[in-house]
Design a protein around this motif. Structure first.
Motif, PDB file in Angstrom:
ATOM      1  N   ASP A 141       0.842  -1.203   0.000  1.00  8.54           N
ATOM      2  CA  ASP A 141       0.000   0.000   0.000  1.00  8.54           C
ATOM      3  C   ASP A 141       0.872   1.247   0.000  1.00  8.54           C
ATOM      4  OD1 ASP A 141      -2.405  -1.332  -0.003  1.00  8.54           O
ATOM      5  OD2 ASP A 141      -2.692  -1.240   2.159  1.00  8.54           O
ATOM      6  N   ASN A 142       1.838   1.276   0.911  1.00 10.83           N
ATOM      7  CA  ASN A 142       2.690   2.453   1.023  1.00 10.83           C
ATOM      8  C   ASN A 142       3.636   2.574  -0.163  1.00 10.83           C
ATOM      9  OD1 ASN A 142       3.935   4.672   2.828  1.00 10.83           O
ATOM     10  ND2 ASN A 142       5.685   3.427   2.239  1.00 10.83           N
ATOM     11  N   LEU A 143       4.175   1.436  -0.609  1.00  7.64           N
ATOM     12  CA  LEU A 143       5.128   1.446  -1.711  1.00  7.64           C
ATOM     13  C   LEU A 143       4.505   2.005  -2.983  1.00  7.64           C
ATOM     14  CD1 LEU A 143       7.997   0.668  -2.565  1.00  7.64           C
ATOM     15  CD2 LEU A 143       7.103  -1.584  -3.184  1.00  7.64           C
ATOM     16  N   LEU A 165      13.084  -5.711  -7.036  1.00  7.49           N
ATOM     17  CA  LEU A 165      12.823  -6.718  -6.008  1.00  7.49           C
ATOM     18  C   LEU A 165      13.123  -6.131  -4.639  1.00  7.49           C
ATOM     19  CD1 LEU A 165      12.159  -9.698  -5.313  1.00  7.49           C
ATOM     20  CD2 LEU A 165      14.606 -10.177  -5.523  1.00  7.49           C
ATOM     21  N   LEU A 166      12.161  -6.249  -3.718  1.00  4.86           N
ATOM     22  CA  LEU A 166      12.326  -5.778  -2.348  1.00  4.86           C
ATOM     23  C   LEU A 166      12.108  -6.955  -1.406  1.00  4.86           C
ATOM     24  CD1 LEU A 166      10.238  -2.541  -2.792  1.00  4.86           C
ATOM     25  CD2 LEU A 166      12.676  -2.584  -2.319  1.00  4.86           C
ATOM     26  N   CYS A 167      13.078  -7.207  -0.537  1.00  2.56           N
ATOM     27  CA  CYS A 167      12.963  -8.299   0.432  1.00  2.56           C
ATOM     28  C   CYS A 167      13.134  -7.736   1.835  1.00  2.56           C
ATOM     29  CB  CYS A 167      14.013  -9.372   0.179  1.00  2.56           C
ATOM     30  SG  CYS A 167      13.643 -10.423  -1.220  1.00  2.56           S
ATOM     31  N   THR A 168      12.220  -8.060   2.729  1.00  6.91           N
ATOM     32  CA  THR A 168      12.285  -7.572   4.105  1.00  6.91           C
ATOM     33  C   THR A 168      12.677  -8.722   5.017  1.00  6.91           C
ATOM     34  OG1 THR A 168       9.961  -8.031   4.600  1.00  6.91           O
ATOM     35  CG2 THR A 168      10.460  -5.922   3.581  1.00  6.91           C
ATOM     36  N   GLU A 169      13.867  -8.608   5.565  1.00  2.95           N
ATOM     37  CA  GLU A 169      14.326  -9.603   6.522  1.00  2.95           C
ATOM     38  C   GLU A 169      14.092  -9.079   7.930  1.00  2.95           C
ATOM     39  OE1 GLU A 169      18.018 -11.764   5.428  1.00  2.95           O
ATOM     40  OE2 GLU A 169      18.368  -9.992   4.211  1.00  2.95           O
ATOM     41  N   THR A 170      14.435  -9.909   8.934  1.00  6.77           N
ATOM     42  CA  THR A 170      14.261  -9.494  10.323  1.00  6.77           C
ATOM     43  C   THR A 170      15.115  -8.268  10.640  1.00  6.77           C
ATOM     44  OG1 THR A 170      13.827 -11.765  10.973  1.00  6.77           O
ATOM     45  CG2 THR A 170      14.411 -10.232  12.729  1.00  6.77           C
ATOM     46  N   GLU A 217      17.142   4.724  -1.104  1.00  9.91           N
ATOM     47  CA  GLU A 217      15.887   5.388  -0.729  1.00  9.91           C
ATOM     48  C   GLU A 217      14.781   4.364  -0.489  1.00  9.91           C
ATOM     49  OE1 GLU A 217      15.907   9.691  -2.993  1.00  9.91           O
ATOM     50  OE2 GLU A 217      15.731   7.898  -4.234  1.00  9.91           O
ATOM     51  N   LEU A 218      14.740   3.348  -1.324  1.00 10.34           N
ATOM     52  CA  LEU A 218      13.726   2.304  -1.178  1.00 10.34           C
ATOM     53  C   LEU A 218      13.925   1.523   0.120  1.00 10.34           C
ATOM     54  CD1 LEU A 218      13.755   1.169  -4.880  1.00 10.34           C
ATOM     55  CD2 LEU A 218      11.711   1.969  -3.688  1.00 10.34           C
ATOM     56  N   VAL A 219      15.174   1.209   0.442  1.00  6.26           N
ATOM     57  CA  VAL A 219      15.464   0.490   1.682  1.00  6.26           C
ATOM     58  C   VAL A 219      15.022   1.308   2.885  1.00  6.26           C
ATOM     59  CG1 VAL A 219      17.343  -0.287   3.201  1.00  6.26           C
ATOM     60  CG2 VAL A 219      17.334  -0.940   0.791  1.00  6.26           C
ATOM     61  N   ARG A 220      15.379   2.607   2.891  1.00  7.90           N
ATOM     62  CA  ARG A 220      14.984   3.474   4.019  1.00  7.90           C
ATOM     63  C   ARG A 220      13.474   3.532   4.167  1.00  7.90           C
ATOM     64  NH1 ARG A 220      19.244   6.885   2.257  1.00  7.90           N
ATOM     65  NH2 ARG A 220      17.757   8.213   1.149  1.00  7.90           N
ATOM     66  N   GLU A 221      12.760   3.667   3.038  1.00  4.82           N
ATOM     67  CA  GLU A 221      11.311   3.780   3.088  1.00  4.82           C
ATOM     68  C   GLU A 221      10.676   2.500   3.607  1.00  4.82           C
ATOM     69  OE1 GLU A 221       7.452   5.373   2.685  1.00  4.82           O
ATOM     70  OE2 GLU A 221       9.457   6.276   2.843  1.00  4.82           O
ATOM     71  N   ILE A 222      11.123   1.352   3.106  1.00  8.58           N
ATOM     72  CA  ILE A 222      10.568   0.081   3.554  1.00  8.58           C
ATOM     73  C   ILE A 222      10.865  -0.149   5.030  1.00  8.58           C
ATOM     74  CG2 ILE A 222      10.748  -2.428   3.343  1.00  8.58           C
ATOM     75  CD1 ILE A 222       9.070  -1.268   1.181  1.00  8.58           C
ATOM     76  N   GLU A 223      12.095   0.152   5.454  1.00  9.48           N
ATOM     77  CA  GLU A 223      12.438  -0.021   6.874  1.00  9.48           C
ATOM     78  C   GLU A 223      11.573   0.849   7.763  1.00  9.48           C
ATOM     79  OE1 GLU A 223      16.625   0.787   7.009  1.00  9.48           O
ATOM     80  OE2 GLU A 223      17.147  -1.354   6.914  1.00  9.48           O
TER      81      GLU A 223
END
Length: 339
Positions: free
Chosen positions: A203-205, A287-292, A322-328
């Motif tokens: 949703d946010n992405l 590709l965006l992957c969210t790990e622990t 920027e994408l990593v910061r936003e997802i985190e």
């Protein structure tokens, strides 16, 4: 319903509400106190080491393994470094305990990233006095509320803007906070499902890409792609009218694998075969992957070298950083939305 029964029900509800609030305050207070003491113990132990930097890393590594084995999740190396930093930034915390009694560990975690000492103290004080949820605190830090307040000639306008968006802390929902669940070693599925996390992030992405990227137009979500033998669903599809190409996005709420990269490359090739028009440039995959403990963002470059891709496309695309910061940030907001 007569007045007697109404009053009786109101009394019962008040008892439960008060008990939940007390439980919330007690658990948060115990967590913060414990983490400050652990941070103090880590720093004191570091001072006994001859090679402090390396010795400190070894302490954190050993602690993470031992505590996780005995107490469950919540003691990653990253978290233990935060606990250490908490002690170093707030050596006088016991004296401030009453002032910040309403704040959770999650509030302090957010403020550890604020480098300005005065700003950090301001955010914590305001959060405690006005019962800011972690979500509100996170937003105010991200939008530089303190800096804008100092710089603004009309401070009332900035303050009013913030107050209009405030959502207060909900003590009754504290048990859904994943950080609290880890501290108590309770099942994490009491908080949220991976599907709910994935939906919130997508949703946010979707909005983030439209706002930050240049020339993006939304095409589809969970777009169905059918081949002769299989059916596939792509999380997000955009068209960039400056670059004249499709951009497809896949989000994985887990660790990055070679299969994930291969699947994205396959999607890119399929999209070129099935959707790309003659005048379109080759499709770009993201590709965006969210790990622990970390987030990974990777663009799929099939038709150009990385150097050519960077010079040709990256002026119009959000960077991987920027994408990593936003997802985190959004992952943290989602995880603490009930805190």
């Amino acid at each position: 319903m007569n007045t007697t029964i109404s009053n009786y029900l109101a009394d019962i509800k008040q008892i439960l509400s008060t008990a939940r609030q007390q439980a919330y305050a007690a658990i948060n207070s115990a967590m913060v106190d414990a983490y400050w003491k652990i941070g103090e113990r880590i720093v004191l132990e570091e001072q006994n080491g001859a090679e402090r930097a390396e010795y400190g890393k070894e302490i954190i590594k050993t602690l993470s393994v031992e505590l996780t084995a005995e107490f469950g999740k919540g003691f990653s190396k990253r978290t233990l470094w935060e606990i250490r930093q908490f002690y170093l930034l707030f050596p006088d915390y016991p004296k401030l305990r009453t002032l910040f009694a309403q704040l959770s560990w999650s509030h302090f975690q957010r403020c550890l990233k604020v480098s300005n000492d005065k700003a950090r103290l301001y955010y914590l004080t305001e959060a405690a006095q006005h019962h800011w949820s972690v979500r509100v605190l996170d937003r105010n830090i991200a939008t530089l509320y303190y800096d804008r307040l100092l710089a603004s000639q009309d401070k009332n306008l900035v303050a009013i803007e913030m107050k209009e968006k405030v959502t207060a802390l909900q003590p009754g929902d504290f048990i859904k906070n994943p950080t609290v669940l880890e501290f108590l070693n309770l099942p994490a599925n009491l908080a949220y499902t991976e599907a709910e996390l994935e939906k919130a992030l997508i949703d946010n992405l979707q909005q983030f890409m439209l706002e930050l990227g240049k020339g993006f137009a939304f095409v589809a979500r969970q777009q169905h792609i059918r081949t002769e033998t299989s059916d596939f669903f792509i999380d997000l599809v955009f068209y960039n009218y400056i670059l004249k190409c499709f951009v497809i996005v896949e989000l994985k709420t887990g660790k990055l694998t070679h299969q994930d990269i291969g699947q994205l490359d396959m999607y890119v090739r399929m999209y070129d075969d099935l959707k790309k028009q003659e005048n379109d440039n080759p499709t770009i995959g993201l590709l965006l992957c969210t790990e622990t403990d970390s987030v990974v963002a990777k663009y799929s470059v099939l038709n150009d070298s990385p150097q050519l891709f960077a010079s040709k496309y990256m002026a119009y695309l959000p960077s991987e950083e920027e994408l990593v910061r936003e997802i985190e940030q959004q992952k943290l907001i989602f995880e603490q939305q009930f805190s």
